[in-house]
Design a protein around this motif. Structure first.
Motif, PDB file in Angstrom:
ATOM      1  N   VAL A  12       0.837  -1.201   0.000  1.00  0.00           N
ATOM      2  CA  VAL A  12       0.000   0.000   0.000  1.00  0.00           C
ATOM      3  C   VAL A  12       0.874   1.255   0.000  1.00  0.00           C
ATOM      4  O   VAL A  12       0.647   2.197  -0.766  1.00  0.00           O
ATOM      5  CB  VAL A  12      -0.945  -0.006   1.216  1.00  0.00           C
ATOM      6  N   ALA A  13       1.899   1.260   0.861  1.00  0.00           N
ATOM      7  CA  ALA A  13       2.797   2.413   0.914  1.00  0.00           C
ATOM      8  C   ALA A  13       3.484   2.621  -0.430  1.00  0.00           C
ATOM      9  O   ALA A  13       3.665   3.766  -0.880  1.00  0.00           O
ATOM     10  CB  ALA A  13       3.840   2.211   2.007  1.00  0.00           C
ATOM     11  N   GLY A  14       3.877   1.531  -1.086  1.00  0.00           N
ATOM     12  CA  GLY A  14       4.546   1.638  -2.386  1.00  0.00           C
ATOM     13  C   GLY A  14       3.652   2.265  -3.438  1.00  0.00           C
ATOM     14  O   GLY A  14       4.108   3.076  -4.253  1.00  0.00           O
ATOM     15  N   ASP A  15       2.378   1.903  -3.451  1.00  0.00           N
ATOM     16  CA  ASP A  15       1.460   2.476  -4.435  1.00  0.00           C
ATOM     17  C   ASP A  15       1.221   3.954  -4.158  1.00  0.00           C
ATOM     18  O   ASP A  15       1.212   4.780  -5.091  1.00  0.00           O
ATOM     19  CB  ASP A  15       0.140   1.714  -4.413  1.00  0.00           C
ATOM     20  N   LEU A  16       1.062   4.314  -2.881  1.00  0.00           N
ATOM     21  CA  LEU A  16       0.873   5.724  -2.540  1.00  0.00           C
ATOM     22  C   LEU A  16       2.137   6.528  -2.833  1.00  0.00           C
ATOM     23  O   LEU A  16       2.065   7.668  -3.305  1.00  0.00           O
ATOM     24  CB  LEU A  16       0.485   5.854  -1.066  1.00  0.00           C
ATOM     25  N   ARG A  17       3.292   5.924  -2.567  1.00  0.00           N
ATOM     26  CA  ARG A  17       4.562   6.593  -2.866  1.00  0.00           C
ATOM     27  C   ARG A  17       4.670   6.882  -4.366  1.00  0.00           C
ATOM     28  O   ARG A  17       5.100   7.967  -4.775  1.00  0.00           O
ATOM     29  CB  ARG A  17       5.729   5.730  -2.417  1.00  0.00           C
ATOM     30  N   LYS A  18       4.297   5.908  -5.187  1.00  0.00           N
ATOM     31  CA  LYS A  18       4.347   6.093  -6.639  1.00  0.00           C
ATOM     32  C   LYS A  18       3.457   7.263  -7.067  1.00  0.00           C
ATOM     33  O   LYS A  18       3.850   8.084  -7.914  1.00  0.00           O
ATOM     34  CB  LYS A  18       3.900   4.807  -7.341  1.00  0.00           C
ATOM     35  N   LYS A  19       2.296   7.394  -6.464  1.00  0.00           N
ATOM     36  CA  LYS A  19       1.393   8.492  -6.807  1.00  0.00           C
ATOM     37  C   LYS A  19       1.978   9.841  -6.384  1.00  0.00           C
ATOM     38  O   LYS A  19       1.783  10.856  -7.060  1.00  0.00           O
ATOM     39  CB  LYS A  19       0.043   8.270  -6.148  1.00  0.00           C
ATOM     40  N   ILE A  20       2.690   9.854  -5.256  1.00  0.00           N
ATOM     41  CA  ILE A  20       3.325  11.098  -4.811  1.00  0.00           C
ATOM     42  C   ILE A  20       4.449  11.482  -5.759  1.00  0.00           C
ATOM     43  O   ILE A  20       4.578  12.636  -6.167  1.00  0.00           O
ATOM     44  CB  ILE A  20       3.846  10.940  -3.369  1.00  0.00           C
ATOM     45  N   VAL A  21       5.278  10.495  -6.138  1.00  0.00           N
ATOM     46  CA  VAL A  21       6.430  10.761  -6.993  1.00  0.00           C
ATOM     47  C   VAL A  21       6.000  11.188  -8.393  1.00  0.00           C
ATOM     48  O   VAL A  21       6.603  12.105  -8.991  1.00  0.00           O
ATOM     49  CB  VAL A  21       7.351   9.528  -7.053  1.00  0.00           C
ATOM     50  N   ASP A  22       4.955  10.544  -8.958  1.00  0.00           N
ATOM     51  CA  ASP A  22       4.553  10.886 -10.337  1.00  0.00           C
ATOM     52  C   ASP A  22       3.603  12.077 -10.395  1.00  0.00           C
ATOM     53  O   ASP A  22       3.186  12.501 -11.471  1.00  0.00           O
ATOM     54  CB  ASP A  22       3.948   9.667 -11.054  1.00  0.00           C
ATOM     55  N   GLY A  23       3.253  12.639  -9.240  1.00  0.00           N
ATOM     56  CA  GLY A  23       2.434  13.847  -9.222  1.00  0.00           C
ATOM     57  C   GLY A  23       0.949  13.615  -9.135  1.00  0.00           C
ATOM     58  O   GLY A  23       0.169  14.578  -9.111  1.00  0.00           O
ATOM     59  N   SER A  24       0.519  12.360  -9.088  1.00  0.00           N
ATOM     60  CA  SER A  24      -0.916  12.093  -8.941  1.00  0.00           C
ATOM     61  C   SER A  24      -1.424  12.621  -7.600  1.00  0.00           C
ATOM     62  O   SER A  24      -2.592  13.010  -7.481  1.00  0.00           O
ATOM     63  CB  SER A  24      -1.189  10.587  -9.038  1.00  0.00           C
TER      64      SER A  24
END
Length: 250
Positions: A12-24
């Motif tokens: 879950v943290a990895g998916d949220l991290r990806k959204k933070i990094v890609d600007g979502s």
């Protein structure tokens, strides 16, 4: 758990991290609530809470009292150039370490006599309890605190000389190499051990960080003919700066 599987909270943290990094999830956006994470990912409250804790520990989000958890503004890391070489008559050591020549750094310092603790005594090659001059520095780059430093010099070498106080006297602020040369000690070698660790509470307050932030911890020692003449701890916020080393090839 078989090889390659991730605990649910890391997934879950990895998916949220990806959204933070890609600007979502851009800076200042409120992170989905614990209930929303639970529903979206089909996990328990405990897993949702642990995922949020991971992102907070990584410095990607911050809690705001009575409001929720928000995505943090992520600074673009700047370079701090570090090199054993300085041209004759050039800038002070701190000015040399700044990557942008247009930036005018300032610093504050405070010196006091102290006794060498076990770790510092080992680094300086002296006996525990021997007198040293301890100097605390706060370096600023424009208005921001760039780094903290504490240095120790054996008073057996500098005591009762014009360079006993690093920031006072005719060579105040000129750096270890120039000051030691004034008392016939030729600095010919410097070592730096670089590590990373969570910042101490007082360090993070001074650096403008938040609990859990990581700092770069540099342990630097200057030598003259094999004898340590100064050792220092240099602390730099890891999320704002990168160290760039110039290492000449002989």
């Amino acid at each position: 758990m078989t090889f390659g599987e991730q605990p649910a909270y890391l997934r879950v943290a990895g998916d949220l991290r990806k959204k933070i990094v890609d600007g979502s999830l851009p800076p200042h956006t409120r992170l989905p609530s614990q209930a929303r994470i639970r529903e979206q990912y089909g996990v328990s409250d405990t897993v949702a809470l642990e995922a949020r804790k991971v992102l907070m520990a990584e410095g990607l989000v911050e809690g705001r009292s009575g409001s929720g958890t928000y995505v943090r503004e992520r600074p673009v890391p700047r370079r701090i150039a570090r090199s054993g070489y300085r041209p004759p008559g050039g800038a002070t050591p701190f000015r040399q370490e700044q990557a942008d020549a247009a930036v005018r750094g300032t610093w504050e310092s405070r010196s006091e006599r102290a006794e060498a603790g076990a770790g510092i005594a080992e680094r300086l090659g002296i006996a525990q309890g021997d007198p040293v001059m301890c100097t605390h520095y706060v370096y600023r780059d424009s208005c921001d605190v760039l780094m903290l430093s504490t240095s120790w010099e054996p008073l057996a070498l500098t005591g009762r000389t014009p360079v006993m106080l690093p920031e006072e006297g005719p060579l105040g602020g000129m750096g270890v190499v120039e000051r030691m040369a004034a008392i016939d000690l030729v600095v010919d070698n410097v070592t730096e051990e670089v590590g990373a660790r969570p910042g101490l509470a007082e360090e993070l307050v001074a650096l403008g960080g938040v609990p859990g932030h990581v700092v770069i911890d540099i342990r630097r020692t200057y030598f003259a003919s094999g004898r340590a003449v100064e050792t220092a701890d240099v602390i730099v916020p890891a999320d704002r700066y990168r160290l760039a080393y110039h290492l000449p090839v002989r």
